[in-house]
Motif scaffolding. Structure first.
Motif, PDB file in Angstrom:
ATOM      1  N   LEU A  28       0.923  -1.296  -0.030  1.00 12.55           N
ATOM      2  CA  LEU A  28      -0.038  -0.164   0.185  1.00 12.55           C
ATOM      3  C   LEU A  28       0.951   1.226   0.106  1.00 12.55           C
ATOM      4  O   LEU A  28       1.376   1.310   1.112  1.00 12.55           O
ATOM      5  CB  LEU A  28      -0.822   0.001   1.143  1.00 12.55           C
ATOM      6  N   ALA A  29       1.180   1.757  -1.153  1.00 15.15           N
ATOM      7  CA  ALA A  29       1.992   3.101  -1.288  1.00 15.15           C
ATOM      8  C   ALA A  29       1.117   4.111  -2.101  1.00 15.15           C
ATOM      9  O   ALA A  29       1.011   4.249  -3.308  1.00 15.15           O
ATOM     10  CB  ALA A  29       3.202   2.615  -2.099  1.00 15.15           C
ATOM     11  N   THR A  30       0.486   4.994  -1.210  1.00 15.37           N
ATOM     12  CA  THR A  30      -0.488   5.962  -2.183  1.00 15.37           C
ATOM     13  C   THR A  30      -0.236   7.230  -1.384  1.00 15.37           C
ATOM     14  O   THR A  30       0.738   7.435  -0.646  1.00 15.37           O
ATOM     15  CB  THR A  30      -2.101   5.544  -1.676  1.00 15.37           C
ATOM     16  N   GLU A  31      -1.104   8.142  -1.981  1.00 12.40           N
ATOM     17  CA  GLU A  31      -0.999   9.427  -1.174  1.00 12.40           C
ATOM     18  C   GLU A  31      -1.774   9.527   0.102  1.00 12.40           C
ATOM     19  O   GLU A  31      -1.763  10.504   0.894  1.00 12.40           O
ATOM     20  CB  GLU A  31      -1.739  10.619  -2.151  1.00 12.40           C
ATOM     21  N   PHE A  32      -2.412   8.335   0.381  1.00 17.02           N
ATOM     22  CA  PHE A  32      -3.044   8.398   1.707  1.00 17.02           C
ATOM     23  C   PHE A  32      -2.095   7.874   2.767  1.00 17.02           C
ATOM     24  O   PHE A  32      -1.030   7.179   2.400  1.00 17.02           O
ATOM     25  CB  PHE A  32      -4.212   7.543   1.754  1.00 17.02           C
ATOM     26  N   GLU A  33      -2.747   7.902   4.014  1.00 13.77           N
ATOM     27  CA  GLU A  33      -2.204   7.402   5.188  1.00 13.77           C
ATOM     28  C   GLU A  33      -2.640   6.041   5.686  1.00 13.77           C
ATOM     29  O   GLU A  33      -3.565   5.757   5.904  1.00 13.77           O
ATOM     30  CB  GLU A  33      -2.283   8.399   6.472  1.00 13.77           C
ATOM     31  N   GLU A  34      -1.805   5.005   5.316  1.00  7.91           N
ATOM     32  CA  GLU A  34      -1.730   3.589   5.724  1.00  7.91           C
ATOM     33  C   GLU A  34      -1.122   3.027   6.782  1.00  7.91           C
ATOM     34  O   GLU A  34       0.374   3.405   6.746  1.00  7.91           O
ATOM     35  CB  GLU A  34      -1.775   2.688   4.540  1.00  7.91           C
ATOM     36  N   VAL A  35      -1.565   2.538   7.887  1.00  8.75           N
ATOM     37  CA  VAL A  35      -0.956   2.316   9.054  1.00  8.75           C
ATOM     38  C   VAL A  35      -1.545   1.032   9.671  1.00  8.75           C
ATOM     39  O   VAL A  35      -2.425   0.609   9.081  1.00  8.75           O
ATOM     40  CB  VAL A  35      -1.047   3.487  10.304  1.00  8.75           C
ATOM     41  N   SER A  36      -0.834   0.799  10.806  1.00 11.43           N
ATOM     42  CA  SER A  36      -1.660  -0.356  11.492  1.00 11.43           C
ATOM     43  C   SER A  36      -1.532  -1.883  10.849  1.00 11.43           C
ATOM     44  O   SER A  36      -2.550  -2.496  10.668  1.00 11.43           O
ATOM     45  CB  SER A  36      -2.715  -0.034  12.615  1.00 11.43           C
ATOM     46  N   PRO A  37      -0.439  -2.251  10.074  1.00 12.33           N
ATOM     47  CA  PRO A  37      -0.767  -3.410   9.419  1.00 12.33           C
ATOM     48  C   PRO A  37      -0.754  -4.537  10.428  1.00 12.33           C
ATOM     49  O   PRO A  37       0.132  -4.688  11.426  1.00 12.33           O
ATOM     50  CB  PRO A  37       0.678  -3.479   8.656  1.00 12.33           C
ATOM     51  N   ARG A  38      -1.623  -5.563  10.211  1.00 12.66           N
ATOM     52  CA  ARG A  38      -1.736  -6.757  10.873  1.00 12.66           C
ATOM     53  C   ARG A  38      -2.046  -7.913  10.157  1.00 12.66           C
ATOM     54  O   ARG A  38      -3.185  -7.879   9.211  1.00 12.66           O
ATOM     55  CB  ARG A  38      -2.822  -6.480  12.055  1.00 12.66           C
ATOM     56  N   LEU A  39      -1.420  -8.961   9.937  1.00 14.28           N
ATOM     57  CA  LEU A  39      -1.603 -10.270   9.234  1.00 14.28           C
ATOM     58  C   LEU A  39      -2.582 -11.160  10.037  1.00 14.28           C
ATOM     59  O   LEU A  39      -2.455 -11.420  11.348  1.00 14.28           O
ATOM     60  CB  LEU A  39      -0.342 -11.091   8.941  1.00 14.28           C
ATOM     61  N   SER A  40      -3.387 -11.872   9.460  1.00 12.23           N
ATOM     62  CA  SER A  40      -4.284 -12.863  10.085  1.00 12.23           C
ATOM     63  C   SER A  40      -3.411 -14.137  10.455  1.00 12.23           C
ATOM     64  O   SER A  40      -2.226 -14.290   9.913  1.00 12.23           O
ATOM     65  CB  SER A  40      -5.210 -13.562   9.131  1.00 12.23           C
ATOM     66  N   PRO A  41      -3.721 -14.856  11.329  1.00  6.12           N
ATOM     67  CA  PRO A  41      -3.036 -15.760  11.999  1.00  6.12           C
ATOM     68  C   PRO A  41      -2.536 -16.983  10.950  1.00  6.12           C
ATOM     69  O   PRO A  41      -1.498 -17.612  10.872  1.00  6.12           O
ATOM     70  CB  PRO A  41      -3.983 -16.687  12.670  1.00  6.12           C
ATOM     71  N   ASP A  42      -3.306 -17.016   9.610  1.00 10.69           N
ATOM     72  CA  ASP A  42      -2.804 -18.052   8.553  1.00 10.69           C
ATOM     73  C   ASP A  42      -2.037 -17.184   7.449  1.00 10.69           C
ATOM     74  O   ASP A  42      -1.340 -18.080   6.842  1.00 10.69           O
ATOM     75  CB  ASP A  42      -3.939 -18.681   7.775  1.00 10.69           C
ATOM     76  N   GLY A  43      -1.689 -15.871   7.934  1.00  9.33           N
ATOM     77  CA  GLY A  43      -0.990 -15.182   6.914  1.00  9.33           C
ATOM     78  C   GLY A  43      -1.645 -14.939   5.287  1.00  9.33           C
ATOM     79  O   GLY A  43      -0.895 -14.220   4.530  1.00  9.33           O
TER      80      GLY A  43
END
Length: 241
Positions: free
Chosen positions: A98-113
Motif C-alpha cells: 500500500l503506497a498511495t497519497e493516503f495514510e496507511e498504518v497499523s498493518p496486521r496479518l491474519s493468523p494464517d498469513g
C-alpha cells in the motif's frame, strides 16, 4: 514476574515478536536514523540491524511462516504512511503493498498469513480494511464510522478495532473462500486506555478471552518546590560535628 530491560541505546519502540518467539524486532534510533533492529528477548546477544531504508521505518511485523517482514514508513514523510513487505531472501526487493497519497498504518496479518488488515484515511477519515496477502488485489471495508488499530483474534474468525467513538469493536470475518466481513458488536469503551496515531496499543490473549491494554496513570499531587532558608545554620544544628 520480573521484567528484563532489552534495549539501552537511543529511542526504541513498537516491538514485535519473531515467529520463533525468541527474538524481538523493533524500531530504534541508535544509529541516528529510525531503522528496524532485532535482538533476542532474553538480552543474550547484541541487536543486529534488520532493515535500513531512506525513509524512517516504524511499525513492523513478521508473517507467521517467517518468510516476510512487513513494515510501515513514517506518516510525516511525503506520501504519508506506506506499507511494504520484504522477503527474508537477502537478494529480494521491497514489495509495496500500500503506497498511495493516503495514510496507511497499523498493518496486521491474519493468523494464517493470508489476509492483511490495516487502517487508511482514503475516505477522509480512518477506516479498517482487509486485503489478501501477499497479492493485495481487492479490498473489503470492515469499519463504517471510523476505524483504527485492527488486531486479529487468534482464531482468525474475528477482527477487533477501535471505532471513531473510542469503543472496541469485534467483527466476525469469514475468510473462505474469500473475505466476508459480517456482524459487528461494540464490546466496551476503550477511551480511558492509551492509544497512538498509527500503532495499536493493545492486544488480545492467545485464548481470545481477554485484552491487554495500558491505562495511563493520572492525577496525584502536583510536584512541589521546597525552599530551605538558612540552610547551613540548619545543617550545623542537625550535624554539630
Amino acid at each position: 514476574g520480573t521484567s528484563l530491560q532489552v534495549t539501552f541505546e537511543g529511542r526504541n519502540d513498537y516491538p514485535t515478536w519473531m515467529p520463533d518467539g525468541e527474538s524481538l524486532t523493533f524500531y530504534s534510533s541508535r544509529a541516528g536514523s529510525i531503522d528496524l533492529w532485532t535482538k533476542p528477548a532474553d538480552g543474550s546477544a547484541q541487536a543486529v540491524l534488520q532493515l535500513d531504508r531512506e525513509r524512517s521505518v516504524y511499525e513492523s511485523l513478521w508473517s507467521p511462516d517467517g518468510e516476510w517482514l512487513l513494515y510501515r514508513t513514517d506518516v510525516n514523510a511525503q506520501g504519508g504512511g506506506d506499507i511494504l513487505a520484504l522477503r527474508t531472501d537477502p537478494d529480494s526487493d521491497p514489495v509495496p503493498l500500500l503506497a498511495t497519497e493516503f495514510e496507511e498504518v497499523s498493518p496486521r496479518l491474519s493468523p494464517d498469513g493470508r489476509w492483511l488488515a490495516y487502517s487508511s484515511d482514503e475516505t477522509g477519515q480512518h477506516e479498517v480494511y482487509v486485503r489478501p496477502f501477499p497479492n493485495t488485489g481487492g479490498k473489503w471495508v470492515v469499519s463504517t464510522s471510523g476505524g483504527f488499530w485492527p488486531v486479529w483474534a487468534h482464531s482468525g474468525r474475528e477482527l477487533f478495532y477501535l471505532n471513531g467513538e473510542g469503543e472496541l469493536v469485534a467483527v466476525q470475518v469469514g475468510t473462505e473462500p474469500t473475505c466476508s466481513p459480517g456482524q459487528s458488536v461494540v464490546l466496551f469503551s476503550a477511551a480511558d486506555f492509551q492509544n497512538s496515531r498509527g500503532h495499536a496499543q493493545y492486544d488480545v490473549t492467545p485464548d481470545d478471552d481477554r485484552f491487554i491494554m495500558i491505562r495511563p496513570v493520572g492525577g496525584g499531587a502536583a510536584g512541589r518546590l521546597i525552599v530551605v532558608l538558612n540552610f547551613f545554620e540548619e545543617l550545623k544544628r542537625l550535624v554539630p560535628n
